[in-house]
Scaffold this active site. Structure first.
Site, short mmCIF file in Angstrom:
data_model
loop_
_atom_site.label_atom_id
_atom_site.label_comp_id
_atom_site.label_asym_id
_atom_site.label_seq_id
_atom_site.Cartn_x
_atom_site.Cartn_y
_atom_site.Cartn_z
N HIS A 284 0.84 -1.21 0.00
CA HIS A 284 0.00 0.00 0.00
C HIS A 284 0.87 1.26 0.00
O HIS A 284 0.64 2.19 -0.80
CB HIS A 284 -0.92 -0.01 1.23
N GLU A 285 1.89 1.29 0.87
CA GLU A 285 2.78 2.45 0.94
C GLU A 285 3.56 2.62 -0.36
O GLU A 285 3.76 3.75 -0.84
CB GLU A 285 3.74 2.31 2.12
N HIS A 288 1.61 4.46 -2.99
CA HIS A 288 1.70 5.92 -2.95
C HIS A 288 2.91 6.40 -3.76
O HIS A 288 2.83 7.40 -4.49
CB HIS A 288 1.83 6.39 -1.50
N GLU A 362 -5.59 7.32 -0.73
CA GLU A 362 -5.59 6.09 0.07
C GLU A 362 -6.34 4.98 -0.64
O GLU A 362 -5.89 3.83 -0.67
CB GLU A 362 -6.22 6.36 1.45
N ASP A 366 -4.72 1.48 -1.94
CA ASP A 366 -5.33 0.18 -1.63
C ASP A 366 -5.57 -0.61 -2.91
O ASP A 366 -5.31 -1.82 -2.96
CB ASP A 366 -6.67 0.39 -0.91
#
Length: 424
Positions: A284-285, A288, A362, A366
């Site tokens: 997930h990070e 980004h 976010e 995801d």
């Protein structure tokens, strides 16, 4: 007749307090609900829900008190002219100490030193109660009083070392900036942000926490494999001893260009026994990063900073503005403080807009992790983090939309559980 800037600012501050308190009341009512949202039934245990509910309500009660004291204090300081009085007293102190009170840099530093002492004294009871009562009551606090005060003294020391050169530079830039003042201020703050982002993880963060390389093993291999598959230039993989202060868990990334680092809280590793859940959180990070969210956010913040400095240059020479707040002179720092208060309405709108963008990012991150095949792991990781951090299970939609930069768990799980759309 001059426009009553000070009265308008105080009035808007009180209106914003009333509005935000209304949202807080809505959220408090949501927190008191005795049942889980239907989406979380069977996902979150009843025991964890009850603990989360008690923790959230404790923090909510504390928040009401803290915010009330804050608005009363801030309004009193502005309305009754405490700022100009304190500015004059700091000048008197400079004269008594044998310094030239006409030197704006020295006068400003004396003023800031007094403000720092004041803020430390007034914030200390709230910090102590939050840490050693609320956090301790719910099993999160791991700090000793010695560690708490040691961290506080380290923070003060860093402020004393780093603050004066920055303040002096800003005053000189404003005094010499001329018509290009906004650009000069932006260039300075941009350079400063780059320097601080470079030095903080290397020199400052280690003063408060211990960073050790993640031991060899399956978890390390999986994270390195994931980073390599995405061409993420991972150079170092650390574990930070967050458990020395709190049982809350987290993970983050930092670094420029080809020198990227990932940091896992030791509490995250302890709480997520399944490596796939941790790797999914990292996916997930990395989403980004891959989707350039960090770049977009950084650029947006720089544009907003430049616009703010542009607005400041338009009002910094307004004698009426200073007089409205009780000042006969026009110090640089005071001008910046006053300007920040006068643009509160715009700041609130900008903050709300940034939250909307952040929530969208976010969901995108995801979705990125889901496309990599980590939907199940991310789902489990998000649930585990929600449970172990005792995050609020029930949230008011208005409060969430206004305050949250991350979507509530219910919304994130709903999106993760949506079937993939087949392409024609």
């Amino acid at each position: 007749m001059a426009f009553p800037y000070m009265e308008a600012v105080v009035g808007f501050m009180i209106l914003m307090y009333i509005f935000e308190t209304y949202l807080d009341v809505r959220q408090h009512r949501a927190l008191k609900l005795p049942t889980l949202p239907k989406t979380l039934e069977g996902v979150i245990s009843q025991e964890k829900f009850e603990k989360s509910r008690a923790y959230s309500l404790d923090k909510s009660h504390f928040h009401f008190v803290h915010e009330f004291v804050t608005i009363v204090t801030d309004s009193t300081i502005l309305y009754f002219g405490v700022l100009p009085w304190f500015w004059k007293k700091s000048g008197d102190f400079m004269t008594i100490a044998g310094f030239n009170a006409e030197n704006e840099i020295l006068h400003t530093l004396a003023f800031l030193a007094g403000l720092m002492i004041w803020s430390q004294i007034t914030d200390l009871p709230f910090s102590l109660y939050s840490t050693f009562v609320i956090e301790a009551r719910h099993g999160f606090n791991k700090q000793t009083p010695w560690l708490f005060f040691r961290d506080m003294l380290k923070g003060i020391f860093l402020s004393v070392i780093i603050g004066p050169p920055i303040v002096a530079a800003i005053i000189v830039i404003v005094q010499k900036g001329g018509p290009y003042l906004a650009i000069y201020l932006w260039v300075f703050t941009f350079g400063l942000s780059i320097v601080m982002m470079t030095l903080y993880p290397v020199l400052i963060a280690p003063l408060f926490n211990k960073f050790t390389p993640l031991p060899d093993g399956q978890l390390r291999e999986k994270i390195e494999k994931l980073a390599s598959s995405l061409n993420y230039p991972l150079k170092k993989l650390f574990v930070v001893d967050g458990s020395t202060r709190s049982s809350h868990s987290n993970a983050y990334m930092y670094g420029f260009f080809k020198n990227k680092r990932i940091v896992l809280y030791d509490t995250l590793i302890q709480q997520c026994k399944d490596d796939e859940e941790i790797v999914a959180v990292i996916a997930h990070e990395l989403g980004h990063w891959k989707l350039n969210h960090t770049v977009y956010t950084f650029v947006a913040m720089q544009i907003l900073t430049l616009l703010q400095f542009g607005g400041y240059t338009l009002v910094r020479n307004s004698a009426d503005l200073y007089r409205s707040f009780g000042f006969d002179t026009q110090p640089v720092l005071i001008g910046l403080i006053i300007f920040q208060h006068t643009v509160i309405p715009l700041q609130q709108l900008v903050s709300f807009g940034l939250n909307l963008v952040s929530r969208s990012f976010e969901f995108q991150a995801d979705g990125f992790a889901k496309k990599l095949g980590y939907a199940s792991g991310l789902r489990g990781g998000l649930v585990k983090l929600q449970e172990e951090n005792l995050s609020a299970m029930n949230t008011d939609p208005w409060y969430s939309a206004y305050h949250y930069s991350h979507p509530p768990l219910v919304e994130r799980l709903a999106v993760l559980d949506e079937p993939d759309k087949k392409e024609d």
